[in-house]
Enzyme design. Structure first.
Site: not given
Length: 163
Positions: A138, A122
């Site tokens: 992440c 992301h």
């Protein structure tokens, strides 16, 4: 066949496709690698992109719970929410492909499922350094580079995360 390799040691993401290899700097987990839910570590192994989220959103669009909040990240918003883990612009949601390692539960009955852990590639504020492990698990990218990658991949593209 297009595919992605994320190298934890080098803090890079390499997209292989269209006869080329494009290398992007990333930021993976501050806590290192690991598959256990709640560890705030980046999972290893073979994954696929299971969902692409945010295709038509503006750059710096703020996402929470995989939904656009209507906010656009800027310094004033950052000051108002100093502890927020910013998920910006686009999400490539990963699903592990290795049962008991990064998919489902392990032999001890512990959740190691990357998808259920909400492991994404992301966007993050452009002020965040790349090439330095700082995430909560992440894989973070700068927004312009994430948009470039996003248009090159489809759901189902494999992502191999190596140490």
């Amino acid at each position: 066949m297009p595919h992605i390799e994320i190298d934890i040691a080098q803090q890079t993401l390499t997209f292989f496709g269209d006869g080329q290899a494009l290398v992007y700097p990333v930021s993976t987990a501050l806590n290192g690698v690991g598959e256990i839910e709640g560890s705030e570590r980046t999972p290893r192994g073979l994954h696929v992109i299971s969902e692409k989220i945010g295709e038509d959103l503006p750059i710096n669009a703020v996402l929470r719970g995989r939904q656009f909040t209507g906010e656009i990240y800027d310094s004033l918003l950052a000051e108002a929410h100093p502890n927020r883990d910013w998920i910006l612009t686009r999400i490539l949601w990963l699903t592990g492909c290795e049962p008991g390692f990064n998919h489902g539960v392990n032999d001890d009955g512990i959740n190691v499922d990357s998808h259920q852990r909400y492991i994404y590639i992301h966007g993050t504020p452009d002020s965040e350094p790349m090439g330095v492990a700082k995430s909560h698990g992440c894989i973070r990218m700068h927004n312009h580079e994430l948009i470039d990658l996003f248009v090159r991949v489809e759901e189902g593209v494999t992502v191999n995360i190596i140490e």
